[in-house]
Design a protein around this motif. Structure first.
Motif, PDB file in Angstrom:
ATOM      1  N   LYS A  29       0.970  -1.304  -0.157  1.00 32.13           N
ATOM      2  CA  LYS A  29      -0.077   0.055   0.009  1.00 32.13           C
ATOM      3  C   LYS A  29       1.045   1.170   0.117  1.00 32.13           C
ATOM      4  O   LYS A  29       2.055   0.998   0.341  1.00 32.13           O
ATOM      5  N   SER A  59       2.586   3.897   1.579  1.00 28.55           N
ATOM      6  CA  SER A  59       2.680   4.102   3.043  1.00 28.55           C
ATOM      7  C   SER A  59       4.125   4.435   2.955  1.00 28.55           C
ATOM      8  O   SER A  59       4.937   3.622   2.737  1.00 28.55           O
ATOM      9  N   SER A  63       5.680   4.594   5.776  1.00 29.82           N
ATOM     10  CA  SER A  63       6.063   3.482   6.678  1.00 29.82           C
ATOM     11  C   SER A  63       6.692   2.046   6.152  1.00 29.82           C
ATOM     12  O   SER A  63       7.576   1.638   6.458  1.00 29.82           O
ATOM     13  N   ASN A  64       5.592   1.767   4.981  1.00 26.99           N
ATOM     14  CA  ASN A  64       6.203   0.674   4.222  1.00 26.99           C
ATOM     15  C   ASN A  64       7.244   0.916   3.538  1.00 26.99           C
ATOM     16  O   ASN A  64       7.911  -0.160   3.310  1.00 26.99           O
ATOM     17  N   ASP A  86      10.820   8.493   8.222  1.00 24.66           N
ATOM     18  CA  ASP A  86       9.448   8.358   7.877  1.00 24.66           C
ATOM     19  C   ASP A  86       8.552   8.939   9.024  1.00 24.66           C
ATOM     20  O   ASP A  86       7.692   9.627   8.572  1.00 24.66           O
ATOM     21  N   LEU A 133       5.950  11.952   8.080  1.00 29.61           N
ATOM     22  CA  LEU A 133       4.208  11.588   8.666  1.00 29.61           C
ATOM     23  C   LEU A 133       3.890  12.558   9.591  1.00 29.61           C
ATOM     24  O   LEU A 133       2.504  13.042   9.356  1.00 29.61           O
ATOM     25  N   ASP A 152      -1.669  11.833   6.075  1.00 31.01           N
ATOM     26  CA  ASP A 152      -1.750  10.567   6.236  1.00 31.01           C
ATOM     27  C   ASP A 152      -0.380   9.653   5.663  1.00 31.01           C
ATOM     28  O   ASP A 152       0.330  10.599   5.183  1.00 31.01           O
ATOM     29  N   GLU A 153      -0.459   8.506   5.740  1.00 33.31           N
ATOM     30  CA  GLU A 153       0.682   7.781   5.177  1.00 33.31           C
ATOM     31  C   GLU A 153       0.860   8.113   3.640  1.00 33.31           C
ATOM     32  O   GLU A 153       2.051   8.083   3.300  1.00 33.31           O
ATOM     33  N   GLN A 154      -0.257   8.212   2.883  1.00 34.82           N
ATOM     34  CA  GLN A 154      -0.020   8.378   1.472  1.00 34.82           C
ATOM     35  C   GLN A 154       0.531   9.627   1.044  1.00 34.82           C
ATOM     36  O   GLN A 154       1.389   9.840   0.298  1.00 34.82           O
ATOM     37  N   LEU A 204       4.053   9.586   1.856  1.00 33.76           N
ATOM     38  CA  LEU A 204       4.982   8.994   0.951  1.00 33.76           C
ATOM     39  C   LEU A 204       5.190   9.848  -0.286  1.00 33.76           C
ATOM     40  O   LEU A 204       6.213  10.171  -0.787  1.00 33.76           O
TER      41      LEU A 204
END
Length: 113
Positions: A21, A23, A25-26, A72, A76, A81-83, A86
């Protein structure tokens, strides 16, 4: 073989394919796994990988922070948000590589001397 910065640009084009996804974090987890796998296989660190280690310090300076939060988490914190974090990472990464090419990044080791 794709180098680290090419890999990051490939992830930017198709983040879900690489990260599951979109993110930040990912992304950090993916990059940590990438570096870990290379170390486990005994593959020497490339120049780009060495340069990217300065990204953490550069982010801290960019946001004027001295916290021990990872890059990250910092991005963030300043994102919706995460997206969006990114997307912000890729903007910051481009800026980082441009300043890196101009030699404007002061390494933590030399700045403490």
């Amino acid at each position: 073989m794709v180098d680290l910065y090419d890999l990051i640009h490939n992830i930017q084009k198709r983040p879900v394919m690489y990260l599951g996804k979109a993110s930040v974090s990912n992304l950090r987890t993916f990059l940590a796994g990438y570096c870990f796998a290379r170390r486990q296989m005994g593959i020497p660190q490339t120049q780009q990988e060495g340069q990217f280690t300065q990204f953490q310090y550069w982010i801290q300076q960019k946001f004027n922070l001295t916290s021990n939060q990872t890059w990250d988490q910092i991005i963030l914190f300043f994102s919706h948000d995460e997206q969006t974090a990114l997307e912000k990472f890729f903007q910051l990464f481009d800026e980082f590589t441009q300043t890196e090419q101009r030699g404007e990044i002061q390494h933590k080791v030399t700045s403490n001397s």
